[in-house]
Design a protein around this motif. Structure first.
Motif, PDB file in Angstrom:
ATOM      1  N   SER A  41       0.847  -1.195   0.000  1.00  0.00           N
ATOM      2  CA  SER A  41       0.000   0.000   0.000  1.00  0.00           C
ATOM      3  C   SER A  41       0.883   1.246   0.000  1.00  0.00           C
ATOM      4  CB  SER A  41      -0.892   0.026   1.238  1.00  0.00           C
ATOM      5  OG  SER A  41      -1.884  -0.962   1.170  1.00  0.00           O
ATOM      6  N   THR A  64     -13.013  11.133  -2.972  1.00  0.00           N
ATOM      7  CA  THR A  64     -13.022  10.032  -3.931  1.00  0.00           C
ATOM      8  C   THR A  64     -11.735  10.109  -4.734  1.00  0.00           C
ATOM      9  OG1 THR A  64     -15.436  10.020  -4.081  1.00  0.00           O
ATOM     10  CG2 THR A  64     -14.215   8.955  -5.866  1.00  0.00           C
ATOM     11  N   LEU A  65     -10.886   9.120  -4.557  1.00  0.00           N
ATOM     12  CA  LEU A  65      -9.610   9.093  -5.269  1.00  0.00           C
ATOM     13  C   LEU A  65      -9.850   8.753  -6.734  1.00  0.00           C
ATOM     14  CD1 LEU A  65      -7.519   7.111  -2.620  1.00  0.00           C
ATOM     15  CD2 LEU A  65      -7.688   9.584  -2.924  1.00  0.00           C
ATOM     16  N   HIS A  67      -8.217   7.294  -8.958  1.00  0.00           N
ATOM     17  CA  HIS A  67      -7.791   5.970  -9.414  1.00  0.00           C
ATOM     18  C   HIS A  67      -8.062   4.892  -8.379  1.00  0.00           C
ATOM     19  CE1 HIS A  67      -5.942   8.028 -12.759  1.00  0.00           C
ATOM     20  NE2 HIS A  67      -5.279   8.800 -11.928  1.00  0.00           N
ATOM     21  N   GLY A  68      -8.901   5.215  -7.388  1.00  0.00           N
ATOM     22  CA  GLY A  68      -9.218   4.238  -6.359  1.00  0.00           C
ATOM     23  C   GLY A  68      -8.024   3.963  -5.467  1.00  0.00           C
ATOM     24  N   THR A  69      -8.204   3.043  -4.513  1.00  0.00           N
ATOM     25  CA  THR A  69      -7.126   2.708  -3.581  1.00  0.00           C
ATOM     26  C   THR A  69      -6.346   1.477  -4.029  1.00  0.00           C
ATOM     27  OG1 THR A  69      -8.570   1.288  -2.255  1.00  0.00           O
ATOM     28  CG2 THR A  69      -8.445   3.621  -1.635  1.00  0.00           C
ATOM     29  N   LYS A  71      -7.399  -1.363  -3.522  1.00  0.00           N
ATOM     30  CA  LYS A  71      -7.807  -2.392  -2.564  1.00  0.00           C
ATOM     31  C   LYS A  71      -9.239  -2.828  -2.846  1.00  0.00           C
ATOM     32  CE  LYS A  71      -8.474  -3.162   2.416  1.00  0.00           C
ATOM     33  NZ  LYS A  71      -8.424  -2.553   3.768  1.00  0.00           N
ATOM     34  N   GLY A 159     -13.527   3.984  -4.783  1.00  0.00           N
ATOM     35  CA  GLY A 159     -12.351   4.651  -4.226  1.00  0.00           C
ATOM     36  C   GLY A 159     -12.649   5.800  -3.293  1.00  0.00           C
ATOM     37  N   LYS A 160     -13.864   5.884  -2.795  1.00  0.00           N
ATOM     38  CA  LYS A 160     -14.194   6.935  -1.830  1.00  0.00           C
ATOM     39  C   LYS A 160     -13.684   6.521  -0.453  1.00  0.00           C
ATOM     40  CE  LYS A 160     -18.169   9.420   0.138  1.00  0.00           C
ATOM     41  NZ  LYS A 160     -19.634   9.543   0.124  1.00  0.00           N
ATOM     42  N   GLY A 176      -3.224   4.228  -2.626  1.00  0.00           N
ATOM     43  CA  GLY A 176      -2.920   3.419  -3.802  1.00  0.00           C
ATOM     44  C   GLY A 176      -2.062   2.232  -3.473  1.00  0.00           C
ATOM     45  N   ASN A 188      -3.891  10.795  -7.039  1.00  0.00           N
ATOM     46  CA  ASN A 188      -4.617  10.475  -5.810  1.00  0.00           C
ATOM     47  C   ASN A 188      -4.148  11.347  -4.646  1.00  0.00           C
ATOM     48  OD1 ASN A 188      -6.145   8.555  -7.083  1.00  0.00           O
ATOM     49  ND2 ASN A 188      -5.190   6.789  -6.113  1.00  0.00           N
TER      50      ASN A 188
END
Length: 229
Positions: A41, A64-65, A67-69, A71, A159-160, A176, A188
């Motif tokens: 991570s 809200t990222l 590109h998401g996390t 995960k 990704g929030k 990320g 992000n």
């Protein structure tokens, strides 16, 4: 103090701890110094010039990222029967009510986020001692207590994330994975930092963003120049 491994020594040698890197350079460097045999991570730590003990300087919110996390977030939707279908269609991993409340009472907390409805919060109150310390208690401020359950589930899966300043004035968040391109880590990180800037409490005086650090699982931290964000 534990001795550093050869890989850890090599990683530390690549980081100038007296330098604040640009966000772009820091993102690339944290990828370079990550030497673990899993997809680590990437975390950000932002030191804020606030006093979290004062209610008017508390910083808490959601972002809200883009590109998401990276995960796979496990979501539990605690909803009434009429909302179960939309929660499932939106991608909730676990959907139900009384059976899951009982499981939580028995100690089950194998989820990342719990989303529920205002009418159900009364039943969750007694479970605060279990959910609170784990950061799982739903909260209207983070969008996890809502009638639009489907939207909430979709956003979390996309990704929030929610964040809250800790007692030392630091915001910690996973933004990320080491497998992300450096540009995605930049995007992000920029999103959460700009969100924090917009949330500056009027009672906070002096320098607001004091320091920013990026790190990955078991890597040294890399300082980021706040002016580069």
């Amino acid at each position: 103090m534990a001795k550093l491994t050869k890989k850890q020594k090599e990683a530390h040698a690549k980081v100038d701890h007296n330098q604040a890197y640009s966000l772009k350079d820091a993102s690339a460097l944290v990828k370079e110094i990550t030497n673990v045999n899993f997809d680590a991570s990437i975390d950000i730590a932002v030191k804020l010039g606030v006093d979290p003990r004062k209610a008017n300087q508390m910083v808490r919110g959601v972002v809200t990222l883009p590109h998401g996390t990276g995960k796979d977030v496990k979501v539990l939707a605690l909803v009434t029967p009429d909302k179960e279908a939309e929660a499932k269609e939106a991608g909730a991993d676990f959907v139900g009510l009384d059976e899951y409340l009982q499981k939580i009472k028995e100690g089950w907390t194998d989820v990342d986020v719990i989303i529920t409805m205002p009418s159900v919060m009364g039943k969750l109150g007694p479970l605060g001692r279990i959910l609170g310390p784990r950061g799982l208690m739903p909260n209207p401020k983070t969008g996890t207590v809502t009638m639009d359950v489907a939207k909430a589930v979709t956003e979390v899966k996309a990704g929030k994330i929610d964040f809250k300043v800790d007692k030392t004035g630091i915001i910690h968040a996973a933004i990320g994975k080491a497998s992300f391109d450096a540009d995605k880590i930049v995007d992000n990180a920029h999103e959460i930092i700009q969100t924090l800037v917009k949330m500056k409490p009027t009672a906070a005086k002096g320098t607001y963003i004091k320091s920013i650090y990026l790190s990955s699982t078991m890597s040294p931290s890399v300082g980021v120049d706040p002016k580069s964000v």
